[in-house]
Scaffold this motif. Sequence first.
Motif, mmCIF file in Angstrom:
data_model
loop_
_atom_site.group_PDB
_atom_site.id
_atom_site.type_symbol
_atom_site.label_atom_id
_atom_site.label_comp_id
_atom_site.label_asym_id
_atom_site.label_seq_id
_atom_site.Cartn_x
_atom_site.Cartn_y
_atom_site.Cartn_z
ATOM 1 N N TYR A 1 0.852 -1.206 0.000
ATOM 2 C CA TYR A 1 0.000 0.000 0.000
ATOM 3 C C TYR A 1 0.880 1.245 0.000
ATOM 4 C CZ TYR A 1 -3.666 -3.287 0.651
ATOM 5 O OH TYR A 1 -4.507 -4.348 0.426
ATOM 6 N N ALA A 2 0.589 2.170 -0.931
ATOM 7 C CA ALA A 2 1.316 3.442 -0.995
ATOM 8 C C ALA A 2 0.640 4.424 -0.043
ATOM 9 C CB ALA A 2 1.283 3.975 -2.422
ATOM 10 N N ILE A 3 1.459 5.038 0.819
ATOM 11 C CA ILE A 3 0.933 5.912 1.876
ATOM 12 C C ILE A 3 1.773 7.174 1.969
ATOM 13 C CG2 ILE A 3 0.110 3.955 3.265
ATOM 14 C CD1 ILE A 3 2.758 4.642 5.027
ATOM 15 N N ARG A 4 1.333 8.102 2.815
ATOM 16 C CA ARG A 4 2.195 9.213 3.246
ATOM 17 C C ARG A 4 2.720 8.797 4.612
ATOM 18 N NH1 ARG A 4 -0.686 14.322 1.407
ATOM 19 N NH2 ARG A 4 -0.271 15.061 3.514
ATOM 20 N N ALA A 5 4.031 8.698 4.784
ATOM 21 C CA ALA A 5 4.592 8.167 6.030
ATOM 22 C C ALA A 5 4.113 8.972 7.232
ATOM 23 C CB ALA A 5 6.122 8.160 5.956
ATOM 24 N N ALA A 6 3.879 10.268 7.027
ATOM 25 C CA ALA A 6 3.442 11.129 8.132
ATOM 26 C C ALA A 6 2.098 10.666 8.694
ATOM 27 C CB ALA A 6 3.341 12.584 7.664
ATOM 28 N N ASP A 7 1.296 9.960 7.850
ATOM 29 C CA ASP A 7 -0.016 9.480 8.302
ATOM 30 C C ASP A 7 0.101 8.221 9.155
ATOM 31 O OD1 ASP A 7 -1.135 11.451 6.807
ATOM 32 O OD2 ASP A 7 -2.010 10.132 5.269
ATOM 33 N N VAL A 8 1.223 7.515 9.060
ATOM 34 C CA VAL A 8 1.343 6.209 9.739
ATOM 35 C C VAL A 8 2.513 6.263 10.719
ATOM 36 C CG1 VAL A 8 1.534 3.700 9.396
ATOM 37 C CG2 VAL A 8 0.394 5.090 7.669
ATOM 38 N N GLN A 9 2.356 7.017 11.756
ATOM 39 C CA GLN A 9 3.394 7.124 12.784
ATOM 40 C C GLN A 9 3.055 6.283 14.001
ATOM 41 O OE1 GLN A 9 6.511 8.476 12.371
ATOM 42 N NE2 GLN A 9 5.626 8.266 10.309
ATOM 43 N N GLN A 10 1.911 5.626 13.963
ATOM 44 C CA GLN A 10 1.467 4.691 15.015
ATOM 45 C C GLN A 10 0.420 3.801 14.359
ATOM 46 O OE1 GLN A 10 0.090 7.763 17.599
ATOM 47 N NE2 GLN A 10 -1.919 7.836 16.647
ATOM 48 N N ALA A 11 -0.092 2.828 15.113
ATOM 49 C CA ALA A 11 -1.148 1.976 14.545
ATOM 50 C C ALA A 11 -2.296 2.876 14.112
ATOM 51 C CB ALA A 11 -1.623 0.973 15.604
ATOM 52 N N ASP B 1 -4.167 7.586 -11.262
ATOM 53 C CA ASP B 1 -4.037 8.942 -11.804
ATOM 54 C C ASP B 1 -4.516 10.025 -10.844
ATOM 55 O OD1 ASP B 1 -6.695 8.519 -11.976
ATOM 56 O OD2 ASP B 1 -6.843 8.658 -14.175
ATOM 57 N N GLY B 2 -4.822 9.652 -9.609
ATOM 58 C CA GLY B 2 -5.204 10.690 -8.638
ATOM 59 C C GLY B 2 -4.037 11.055 -7.732
ATOM 60 N N CYS B 3 -4.359 11.638 -6.585
ATOM 61 C CA CYS B 3 -3.332 12.068 -5.632
ATOM 62 C C CYS B 3 -3.726 11.545 -4.251
ATOM 63 C CB CYS B 3 -3.271 13.600 -5.637
ATOM 64 S SG CYS B 3 -2.083 14.247 -4.453
ATOM 65 N N VAL B 4 -2.701 11.051 -3.521
ATOM 66 C CA VAL B 4 -2.963 10.530 -2.170
ATOM 67 C C VAL B 4 -2.931 11.707 -1.187
ATOM 68 C CG1 VAL B 4 -2.144 8.987 -0.360
ATOM 69 C CG2 VAL B 4 -1.977 8.285 -2.766
ATOM 70 N N SER B 5 -4.057 11.959 -0.513
ATOM 71 C CA SER B 5 -4.112 13.045 0.476
ATOM 72 C C SER B 5 -4.065 12.450 1.874
ATOM 73 C CB SER B 5 -5.407 13.846 0.299
ATOM 74 O OG SER B 5 -5.485 14.325 -1.029
ATOM 75 N N ALA B 6 -4.049 13.327 2.884
ATOM 76 C CA ALA B 6 -3.967 12.888 4.282
ATOM 77 C C ALA B 6 -5.075 11.878 4.572
ATOM 78 C CB ALA B 6 -4.090 14.091 5.216
ATOM 79 N N GLY B 7 -4.717 10.777 5.225
ATOM 80 C CA GLY B 7 -5.713 9.782 5.614
ATOM 81 C C GLY B 7 -6.032 8.782 4.522
ATOM 82 N N GLU B 8 -5.328 8.840 3.377
ATOM 83 C CA GLU B 8 -5.650 7.960 2.252
ATOM 84 C C GLU B 8 -4.478 7.040 1.902
ATOM 85 O OE1 GLU B 8 -8.672 11.035 -0.066
ATOM 86 O OE2 GLU B 8 -6.638 10.766 -0.818
ATOM 87 N N ALA C 1 1.043 10.233 -6.957
ATOM 88 C CA ALA C 1 1.378 11.559 -6.433
ATOM 89 C C ALA C 1 0.923 11.629 -4.983
ATOM 90 C CB ALA C 1 0.685 12.630 -7.272
ATOM 91 N N GLY C 2 1.709 12.288 -4.158
ATOM 92 C CA GLY C 2 1.337 12.479 -2.753
ATOM 93 C C GLY C 2 1.891 11.411 -1.830
ATOM 94 N N ALA C 3 2.036 10.172 -2.335
ATOM 95 C CA ALA C 3 2.539 9.079 -1.486
ATOM 96 C C ALA C 3 4.068 9.073 -1.507
ATOM 97 C CB ALA C 3 2.008 7.741 -1.981
ATOM 98 N N ASP C 4 4.691 8.666 -0.407
ATOM 99 C CA ASP C 4 6.160 8.648 -0.343
ATOM 100 C C ASP C 4 6.706 7.314 0.153
ATOM 101 O OD1 ASP C 4 5.638 8.660 2.406
ATOM 102 O OD2 ASP C 4 5.957 10.822 2.587
ATOM 103 N N THR C 5 5.820 6.364 0.507
ATOM 104 C CA THR C 5 6.264 5.143 1.185
ATOM 105 C C THR C 5 5.329 4.001 0.788
ATOM 106 O OG1 THR C 5 6.980 6.502 3.050
ATOM 107 C CG2 THR C 5 6.674 4.161 3.508
ATOM 108 N N VAL C 6 5.913 2.769 0.777
ATOM 109 C CA VAL C 6 5.069 1.587 0.544
ATOM 110 C C VAL C 6 5.185 0.683 1.770
ATOM 111 C CG1 VAL C 6 4.744 -0.504 -0.831
ATOM 112 C CG2 VAL C 6 5.210 1.685 -1.971
#
Length: 411
Positions: free
Chosen positions: A63-73, A89-96, A108-113
Amino acid sequence: MISCEAPGLAPVDQALATLLAGIVPQQRTERVALADAAGRILAETISSPMNVPPAANSAMDGYAIRAADVQQATELTLIGRSMAGHPFDGCVSAGECVRIMTGAVMPAGADTVVMQENVTLPQEGTVAFAQAAKGGDNVRAAGEDIRHGQVLFSAGRRLRAADTGLLASIGIDSVMVSARLRVALLATGDELVEPGSPLADGQIYQSNSFGVGALLRRFGCEVTSMGTIEDCEAALRDAFQRADALADVVLTTGGVSVGEADYTRDVLESLGRMDFWRLAIKPGKPFACGRLRSSLFIGLPGNPVSALVTLHQLALPMLRKLQGEEAVQPVRLPAKAAAMLRKRPGRLDLQRGIWSLADDGGVQVIPTGGQSSGVLSSLSEANCFIVLEQERGRVEPGETVTIELFDGLLL
Ligand code: AMP
Ligand code: MG
């Protein structure tokens, strides 16, 4: 230049430096399809027109995420998927988050898998992460393998299998390479008979064109074998002239040793500029090199082992330079002599050996039986040269010697 009249023998490294200095690289090039390029000598410098990989992509199924969103369970909303060849073709925003497969482009928007093994799916459209993610994990950066503009290969490289894969990965489907060297091969000697014919008294089978020709073909040359030329002035002159007309390199075996009928020398000297060497090498010693009208002439000694050893050690470096190839360093390693090695000071000796691993894990070497320059089985059985320095004498068991591993040309 030390000619055959000069006293003493020419040390091999000095002779080779002189021989190489006289070689002017040929300019003939051709374009070949990438599928035919392995083993050819690159005649152009290749810089990458793109990044490889061209875009950041996933190294895992997950799953592609923003690491800032997953700093705990935590739980994120699944908004789509990115598959190899079918980017999101969309963009991953906070919480997605986005379902992603190995090799698929990072949205776009995601930085981590996060690997799929480390998540659960509590309900449709929701992904639960049990632990904090580390930013950048499982992402292959754009240009991680090759950067746009990076010089990948310079002219002179002998292309390897992996190189052709790398060239394909930057979209290249053909390359400029040096034209193959055309080598005309002649054996000289009245005692020689081609295999397949019966032997009369005093005759032996002609073997050099086979060993030498096979090695040269493997090296990448176009070889024309012109058979055996009798030791007669008119026949030699005619053969040398015919060979000169069709080849870049005329290569002979036999007929260049001192005491050999002088007309070989006379014929060669009348046809071009020729140097006759007496080299401090064993096996080897007599070696001729010069120019005919339009070709490089190399005269190898006639003894089958000497012919192959001098071809490998002296002629190939010259041919590499002639075809624009960069110099190649042989692989030389220390090894323990596991048997006595006969040697007298005075010549560099390339004995034929078999290396293996000793019980203590070190490299050991033994010679392959008879080391006379006529004993071709000594080369056939070997997997390395035992390189005994010019001034060295007999080697006792247990002493350290240098071995040169056989390259793919000799094996
Ligand atoms: P040469 O250099 O002509 O004096 O030859 C040295 C030795 O190598 C002689 O014993 C020759 O019979 C042998 N010899 C020369 N040419 C060949 C060849 N093409 N194949 C096998 N043996 C050869
Ligand atoms: Mg001869």
